[in-house]
Design a protein around this motif. Structure first.
Motif, PDB file in Angstrom:
ATOM      1  N   ALA A  35       0.859  -1.183   0.000  1.00 53.42           N
ATOM      2  CA  ALA A  35       0.000   0.000   0.000  1.00 53.42           C
ATOM      3  C   ALA A  35       0.892   1.228   0.000  1.00 53.42           C
ATOM      4  O   ALA A  35       2.097   1.127   0.241  1.00 53.42           O
ATOM      5  CB  ALA A  35      -0.908  -0.002   1.227  1.00 53.42           C
ATOM      6  N   ASP A  36       0.304   2.379  -0.272  1.00 53.03           N
ATOM      7  CA  ASP A  36       1.081   3.619  -0.172  1.00 53.03           C
ATOM      8  C   ASP A  36       1.519   3.774   1.269  1.00 53.03           C
ATOM      9  O   ASP A  36       0.715   3.651   2.188  1.00 53.03           O
ATOM     10  CB  ASP A  36       0.236   4.827  -0.591  1.00 53.03           C
ATOM     11  CG  ASP A  36      -0.054   4.825  -2.085  1.00 53.03           C
ATOM     12  OD1 ASP A  36       0.737   4.219  -2.843  1.00 53.03           O
ATOM     13  OD2 ASP A  36      -1.068   5.411  -2.490  1.00 53.03           O
ATOM     14  N   GLY A  37       2.801   4.037   1.477  1.00 54.26           N
ATOM     15  CA  GLY A  37       3.313   4.157   2.835  1.00 54.26           C
ATOM     16  C   GLY A  37       3.533   2.787   3.434  1.00 54.26           C
ATOM     17  O   GLY A  37       4.180   1.927   2.854  1.00 54.26           O
ATOM     18  N   TYR A  40      -0.504  -2.755   4.265  1.00 56.04           N
ATOM     19  CA  TYR A  40      -1.825  -2.935   4.838  1.00 56.04           C
ATOM     20  C   TYR A  40      -1.892  -4.364   5.364  1.00 56.04           C
ATOM     21  O   TYR A  40      -1.701  -5.329   4.613  1.00 56.04           O
ATOM     22  CB  TYR A  40      -2.882  -2.699   3.756  1.00 56.04           C
ATOM     23  CG  TYR A  40      -4.298  -2.767   4.246  1.00 56.04           C
ATOM     24  CD1 TYR A  40      -4.829  -1.741   5.028  1.00 56.04           C
ATOM     25  CD2 TYR A  40      -5.118  -3.839   3.926  1.00 56.04           C
ATOM     26  CE1 TYR A  40      -6.151  -1.796   5.467  1.00 56.04           C
ATOM     27  CE2 TYR A  40      -6.433  -3.898   4.361  1.00 56.04           C
ATOM     28  CZ  TYR A  40      -6.935  -2.871   5.136  1.00 56.04           C
ATOM     29  OH  TYR A  40      -8.238  -2.922   5.577  1.00 56.04           O
ATOM     30  N   LEU A  68      -6.649  -3.612  -2.684  1.00 54.09           N
ATOM     31  CA  LEU A  68      -5.198  -3.802  -2.618  1.00 54.09           C
ATOM     32  C   LEU A  68      -4.758  -5.163  -3.127  1.00 54.09           C
ATOM     33  O   LEU A  68      -3.730  -5.273  -3.793  1.00 54.09           O
ATOM     34  CB  LEU A  68      -4.707  -3.579  -1.189  1.00 54.09           C
ATOM     35  CG  LEU A  68      -4.785  -2.133  -0.688  1.00 54.09           C
ATOM     36  CD1 LEU A  68      -4.442  -2.059   0.791  1.00 54.09           C
ATOM     37  CD2 LEU A  68      -3.872  -1.224  -1.508  1.00 54.09           C
ATOM     38  N   SER A  72      -2.122  -6.215  -6.315  1.00 57.40           N
ATOM     39  CA  SER A  72      -0.853  -6.769  -5.844  1.00 57.40           C
ATOM     40  C   SER A  72      -0.369  -7.915  -6.716  1.00 57.40           C
ATOM     41  O   SER A  72      -1.095  -8.871  -6.956  1.00 57.40           O
ATOM     42  CB  SER A  72      -1.008  -7.292  -4.410  1.00 57.40           C
ATOM     43  OG  SER A  72      -1.373  -6.260  -3.550  1.00 57.40           O
TER      44      SER A  72
END
Length: 155
Positions: A35-37, A40, A68, A72
């Protein structure tokens, strides 16, 4: 400290057979999706058939975990079992998630039949949108500690 340093205290790498046995005996883990950052993380029940893990997602198609996982190419899955501070096992899997077509769900009845789910999810199975994902395992690593450290063994 390295894993090698910890081996003198009872830590051991798990071989493929030990990892296989461990995964067959477990039903719950943490799915890590890019995930961004930060990743998750999703606590999730699973079934294992010897080649792949299977997850049942319950809820709407636009949930964060569904969004997500569809995006992926690679994900991580962690399975742990902790009996005490001197007796625990941990396996980390890396693999590719893929949605299972509904036409194949009947073939997974044995794999997913014994999966533990919170009661709230059992109730939702009858009324919510459900999908099943296969997690094809590409890499696996496991460690375990199954005994007392050297200083405690002779007490």
């Amino acid at each position: 400290m390295t894993v090698e340093d910890l081996e003198t205290a009872g830590l051991a790498q798990m071989d493929d057979a030990a990892i296989e046995d461990f995964l067959r005996s477990q039903r719950f883990g943490i799915l890590g999706l890019p995930a961004d950052g930060a990743p998750y993380l999703v606590p999730i029940s699973f079934g294992y058939d010897g080649d792949a893990l299977y997850f049942t997602f319950i809820g709407g198609p636009e949930s964060q975990k569904r969004t997500l996982i569809r995006a992926s190419d690679t994900a991580t899955f962690l399975v742990t079992d902790v009996s005490s501070m001197f007796n625990w096992e941990s396996v980390v899997l890396t693999g590719t998630p893929e949605r299972v077509p509904e036409s194949e769900w009947d073939e997974l009845a044995d794999v997913l039949g014994g999966v533990w789910r919170p009661e709230v999810f059992e109730d939702a199975l009858e009324s919510e949108d459900i999908v099943i994902f296969r997690f094809d395992v590409e890499e696996r690593n496991g460690i375990r500690h199954t005994g007392l450290p050297e200083g405690f063994r002779n007490l």
